[in-house]
Design a protein around this motif. Structure first.
Motif, PDB file in Angstrom:
ATOM      1  N   ASN A 134     -13.386  72.485 -67.525  1.00 55.31           N
ATOM      2  CA  ASN A 134     -13.670  72.272 -68.950  1.00 55.31           C
ATOM      3  C   ASN A 134     -13.251  70.857 -69.310  1.00 55.31           C
ATOM      4  OD1 ASN A 134     -10.717  72.321 -69.968  1.00 55.31           O
ATOM      5  ND2 ASN A 134     -10.903  74.195 -68.769  1.00 55.31           N
ATOM      6  N   ARG A 135     -13.773  70.347 -70.437  1.00 52.48           N
ATOM      7  CA  ARG A 135     -13.547  68.943 -70.794  1.00 52.48           C
ATOM      8  C   ARG A 135     -12.077  68.557 -70.810  1.00 52.48           C
ATOM      9  NH1 ARG A 135     -17.751  65.835 -71.865  1.00 52.48           N
ATOM     10  NH2 ARG A 135     -19.694  66.941 -72.340  1.00 52.48           N
ATOM     11  N   GLU A 136     -11.263  69.439 -71.399  1.00 55.45           N
ATOM     12  CA  GLU A 136      -9.846  69.118 -71.571  1.00 55.45           C
ATOM     13  C   GLU A 136      -9.149  68.973 -70.209  1.00 55.45           C
ATOM     14  OE1 GLU A 136      -7.925  71.999 -74.075  1.00 55.45           O
ATOM     15  OE2 GLU A 136      -6.097  70.765 -74.121  1.00 55.45           O
ATOM     16  N   SER A 137      -9.335  69.956 -69.345  1.00 46.81           N
ATOM     17  CA  SER A 137      -8.715  69.890 -68.012  1.00 46.81           C
ATOM     18  C   SER A 137      -9.297  68.742 -67.201  1.00 46.81           C
ATOM     19  CB  SER A 137      -8.924  71.197 -67.244  1.00 46.81           C
ATOM     20  OG  SER A 137      -8.242  72.254 -67.856  1.00 46.81           O
ATOM     21  N   LEU A 138     -10.600  68.522 -67.339  1.00 49.54           N
ATOM     22  CA  LEU A 138     -11.246  67.479 -66.546  1.00 49.54           C
ATOM     23  C   LEU A 138     -10.705  66.095 -66.860  1.00 49.54           C
ATOM     24  CD1 LEU A 138     -14.891  68.677 -66.229  1.00 49.54           C
ATOM     25  CD2 LEU A 138     -13.545  67.623 -64.403  1.00 49.54           C
ATOM     26  N   GLU A 139     -10.433  65.856 -68.140  1.00 50.94           N
ATOM     27  CA  GLU A 139      -9.862  64.572 -68.511  1.00 50.94           C
ATOM     28  C   GLU A 139      -8.542  64.358 -67.771  1.00 50.94           C
ATOM     29  OE1 GLU A 139      -9.299  63.168 -72.931  1.00 50.94           O
ATOM     30  OE2 GLU A 139     -11.372  63.749 -72.458  1.00 50.94           O
ATOM     31  N   LYS A 140      -7.736  65.426 -67.708  1.00 48.85           N
ATOM     32  CA  LYS A 140      -6.443  65.341 -67.027  1.00 48.85           C
ATOM     33  C   LYS A 140      -6.621  65.207 -65.518  1.00 48.85           C
ATOM     34  CE  LYS A 140      -4.198  67.960 -70.688  1.00 48.85           C
ATOM     35  NZ  LYS A 140      -3.897  69.318 -71.161  1.00 48.85           N
ATOM     36  N   ARG A 141      -7.597  65.924 -64.962  1.00 42.26           N
ATOM     37  CA  ARG A 141      -7.837  65.827 -63.511  1.00 42.26           C
ATOM     38  C   ARG A 141      -8.239  64.409 -63.133  1.00 42.26           C
ATOM     39  NH1 ARG A 141     -12.115  70.510 -62.778  1.00 42.26           N
ATOM     40  NH2 ARG A 141     -12.147  69.923 -60.571  1.00 42.26           N
ATOM     41  N   ILE A 142      -9.090  63.803 -63.958  1.00 47.07           N
ATOM     42  CA  ILE A 142      -9.521  62.421 -63.674  1.00 47.07           C
ATOM     43  C   ILE A 142      -8.322  61.469 -63.763  1.00 47.07           C
ATOM     44  CG2 ILE A 142     -10.907  60.486 -64.554  1.00 47.07           C
ATOM     45  CD1 ILE A 142     -12.799  62.362 -63.301  1.00 47.07           C
ATOM     46  N   GLN A 143      -7.510  61.637 -64.786  1.00 48.90           N
ATOM     47  CA  GLN A 143      -6.315  60.791 -64.937  1.00 48.90           C
ATOM     48  C   GLN A 143      -5.417  60.908 -63.710  1.00 48.90           C
ATOM     49  OE1 GLN A 143      -5.556  58.325 -66.896  1.00 48.90           O
ATOM     50  NE2 GLN A 143      -7.586  58.718 -67.773  1.00 48.90           N
ATOM     51  N   THR A 144      -5.156  62.145 -63.291  1.00 47.12           N
ATOM     52  CA  THR A 144      -4.306  62.374 -62.129  1.00 47.12           C
ATOM     53  C   THR A 144      -4.914  61.733 -60.885  1.00 47.12           C
ATOM     54  OG1 THR A 144      -3.515  64.457 -63.067  1.00 47.12           O
ATOM     55  CG2 THR A 144      -3.214  64.164 -60.695  1.00 47.12           C
ATOM     56  N   TYR A 145      -6.218  61.873 -60.758  1.00 47.63           N
ATOM     57  CA  TYR A 145      -6.909  61.277 -59.605  1.00 47.63           C
ATOM     58  C   TYR A 145      -6.718  59.760 -59.593  1.00 47.63           C
ATOM     59  CZ  TYR A 145     -10.787  59.390 -56.879  1.00 47.63           C
ATOM     60  OH  TYR A 145     -11.541  58.655 -56.001  1.00 47.63           O
ATOM     61  N   LEU A 146      -6.957  59.125 -60.750  1.00 47.66           N
ATOM     62  CA  LEU A 146      -6.863  57.666 -60.813  1.00 47.66           C
ATOM     63  C   LEU A 146      -5.428  57.192 -60.604  1.00 47.66           C
ATOM     64  CD1 LEU A 146      -9.272  56.968 -63.819  1.00 47.66           C
ATOM     65  CD2 LEU A 146      -9.754  56.685 -61.362  1.00 47.66           C
ATOM     66  N   GLN A 147      -4.481  57.880 -61.247  1.00 42.92           N
ATOM     67  CA  GLN A 147      -3.085  57.423 -61.200  1.00 42.92           C
ATOM     68  C   GLN A 147      -2.385  57.770 -59.892  1.00 42.92           C
ATOM     69  OE1 GLN A 147      -1.164  58.951 -64.699  1.00 42.92           O
ATOM     70  NE2 GLN A 147      -2.353  57.630 -66.067  1.00 42.92           N
ATOM     71  N   SER A 148      -2.674  58.928 -59.338  1.00 41.49           N
ATOM     72  CA  SER A 148      -1.885  59.404 -58.199  1.00 41.49           C
ATOM     73  C   SER A 148      -2.623  59.415 -56.875  1.00 41.49           C
ATOM     74  CB  SER A 148      -1.375  60.829 -58.479  1.00 41.49           C
ATOM     75  OG  SER A 148      -0.642  60.853 -59.680  1.00 41.49           O
ATOM     76  N   THR A 149      -3.912  59.760 -56.895  1.00 43.00           N
ATOM     77  CA  THR A 149      -4.616  59.938 -55.624  1.00 43.00           C
ATOM     78  C   THR A 149      -5.222  58.637 -55.119  1.00 43.00           C
ATOM     79  OG1 THR A 149      -5.122  62.194 -56.343  1.00 43.00           O
ATOM     80  CG2 THR A 149      -6.278  61.399 -54.376  1.00 43.00           C
ATOM     81  N   ARG A 150      -5.786  57.831 -56.031  1.00 38.79           N
ATOM     82  CA  ARG A 150      -6.362  56.562 -55.569  1.00 38.79           C
ATOM     83  C   ARG A 150      -5.362  55.698 -54.793  1.00 38.79           C
ATOM     84  NH1 ARG A 150     -11.922  55.297 -56.648  1.00 38.79           N
ATOM     85  NH2 ARG A 150     -11.336  53.466 -55.442  1.00 38.79           N
ATOM     86  N   PRO A 151      -4.108  55.612 -55.271  1.00 38.65           N
ATOM     87  CA  PRO A 151      -3.142  54.824 -54.490  1.00 38.65           C
ATOM     88  C   PRO A 151      -2.907  55.353 -53.072  1.00 38.65           C
ATOM     89  CG  PRO A 151      -2.324  55.193 -56.714  1.00 38.65           C
ATOM     90  CD  PRO A 151      -3.557  56.041 -56.567  1.00 38.65           C
ATOM     91  N   ILE A 152      -3.045  56.655 -52.880  1.00 42.93           N
ATOM     92  CA  ILE A 152      -2.892  57.219 -51.530  1.00 42.93           C
ATOM     93  C   ILE A 152      -4.063  56.749 -50.658  1.00 42.93           C
ATOM     94  CG2 ILE A 152      -2.784  59.369 -50.171  1.00 42.93           C
ATOM     95  CD1 ILE A 152      -0.343  58.849 -52.010  1.00 42.93           C
ATOM     96  N   ILE A 153      -5.268  56.789 -51.242  1.00 42.35           N
ATOM     97  CA  ILE A 153      -6.445  56.328 -50.497  1.00 42.35           C
ATOM     98  C   ILE A 153      -6.287  54.853 -50.143  1.00 42.35           C
ATOM     99  CG2 ILE A 153      -8.957  55.992 -50.619  1.00 42.35           C
ATOM    100  CD1 ILE A 153      -8.972  58.427 -52.623  1.00 42.35           C
ATOM    101  N   GLU A 154      -5.779  54.070 -51.113  1.00 42.01           N
ATOM    102  CA  GLU A 154      -5.576  52.634 -50.862  1.00 42.01           C
ATOM    103  C   GLU A 154      -4.570  52.399 -49.741  1.00 42.01           C
ATOM    104  OE1 GLU A 154      -4.799  50.932 -54.766  1.00 42.01           O
ATOM    105  OE2 GLU A 154      -6.783  51.681 -55.357  1.00 42.01           O
ATOM    106  N   GLN A 155      -3.542  53.239 -49.699  1.00 38.32           N
ATOM    107  CA  GLN A 155      -2.538  53.118 -48.640  1.00 38.32           C
ATOM    108  C   GLN A 155      -3.176  53.325 -47.264  1.00 38.32           C
ATOM    109  OE1 GLN A 155       0.880  55.031 -50.758  1.00 38.32           O
ATOM    110  NE2 GLN A 155       1.618  55.313 -48.670  1.00 38.32           N
ATOM    111  N   TYR A 156      -3.984  54.352 -47.155  1.00 40.28           N
ATOM    112  CA  TYR A 156      -4.686  54.616 -45.886  1.00 40.28           C
ATOM    113  C   TYR A 156      -5.701  53.518 -45.584  1.00 40.28           C
ATOM    114  CZ  TYR A 156      -2.757  59.256 -44.968  1.00 40.28           C
ATOM    115  OH  TYR A 156      -1.914  60.301 -44.664  1.00 40.28           O
TER     116      TYR A 156
END
Ligand code: UP5
Ligand code: MG
Length: 199
Positions: free
Chosen positions: A147-169
């Protein structure tokens, strides 16, 4: 006979990038077993007697990343069970993990010597495409986070937390990037040529 050390491909990308869809197609064509961390957490959430059901439920709705001890135990158990049933099954697609530093650290301390991470398969997809796909799926998925509300948070978490892991690899030369904004078949064509090269 000798048990093989598990060979792991981490599959990462934003919510709705197509990780699960592409993993299913890989399984049909290659000798991999698909383990989705999100699916394992959702199963644990609904398992009778689970002490983590409530916690997992609230983390998923909030798009937050569950403490690694929980996730890694589920992953480890699933890997062990798979290999016990069939020794030939030692290649794993670990979908949707590691998503943050906590995840990565948990993997490094408990799994690094037990499994070999071959590379990261990164499904690269713009945020709007991700959101549109999840909202479309949300019409019938029953997922509490489509849903829109959760998705906004999922995207934020992805950008803030997961992208840096991908960058590390990425810095270790371990990322294989696929443009995931195209059709399922176009994306899979790239995945295939990649796997044919890397095994
Ligand atoms: N679709 C797929 N590919 C398409 C394409 N090329 N063109 C058009 N449509 C396409 O696909 C999503 C939808 O898009 C489907 O309807 C599909 O048909 C269509 P899917 O293959 O399901 O994408 P996927 O990337 O797997 O999306 P998913 O929603 O599963 O990704 P998330 O990463 O958000 O979800 P996950 O299940 O991994 O995690 C959910 C939550 O669990 C997290 O937010 C977090 O709270 C928790 N979690 C942890 O805490 N720790 C973990 O380690 C893992 C999860
Ligand atoms: Mg998925």
């Amino acid at each position: 006979s000798l048990a093989m050390k598990p060979q792991v491909v981490f599959v990462l990308g934003g919510p709705g990038a197509g990780k699960g869809t592409q993993c299913a197609k890989i399984v049909e064509n290659y000798g991999y077993t698909h383990l989705s961390a999100g699916d394992l957490l959702r199963a644990e959430r609904s398992r009778e007697g689970s002490e983590f059901g409530q916690l997992i439920d609230s983390y998923i709705k909030e798009g937050k990343i569950v403490p690694v001890e929980i996730t890694i135990n589920l992953l480890r158990k699933a890997m062990e069970e798979t290999m016990q049933l069939d020794q030939e099954k030692f290649r794993f697609l670990i979908d949707g993990f590691p998503r943050n530093q906590d995840n990565l650290q948990g993997w490094t301390t408990t799994m690094d010597t037990k499994a070999n991470v071959k590379f990261v398969l990164f499904f690269d997809c713009g945020n709007q495409v991700c959101i549109d796909r999840c909202l479309e799926r949300g019409k019938s998925s029953g997922r509490t986070d489509d849903n829109r509300e959760s998705l906004e948070k999922r995207i934020q978490t992805y950008l803030q937390s997961t992208r840096p892991i991908i960058e590390q690899y990425e810095k270790q030369g371990k990322v294989r990037t696929v443009d995931a904004s195209r059709s399922v078949e176009e994306v899979f064509a790239d995945v295939k040529s990649l796997l044919d090269k890397e095994g």
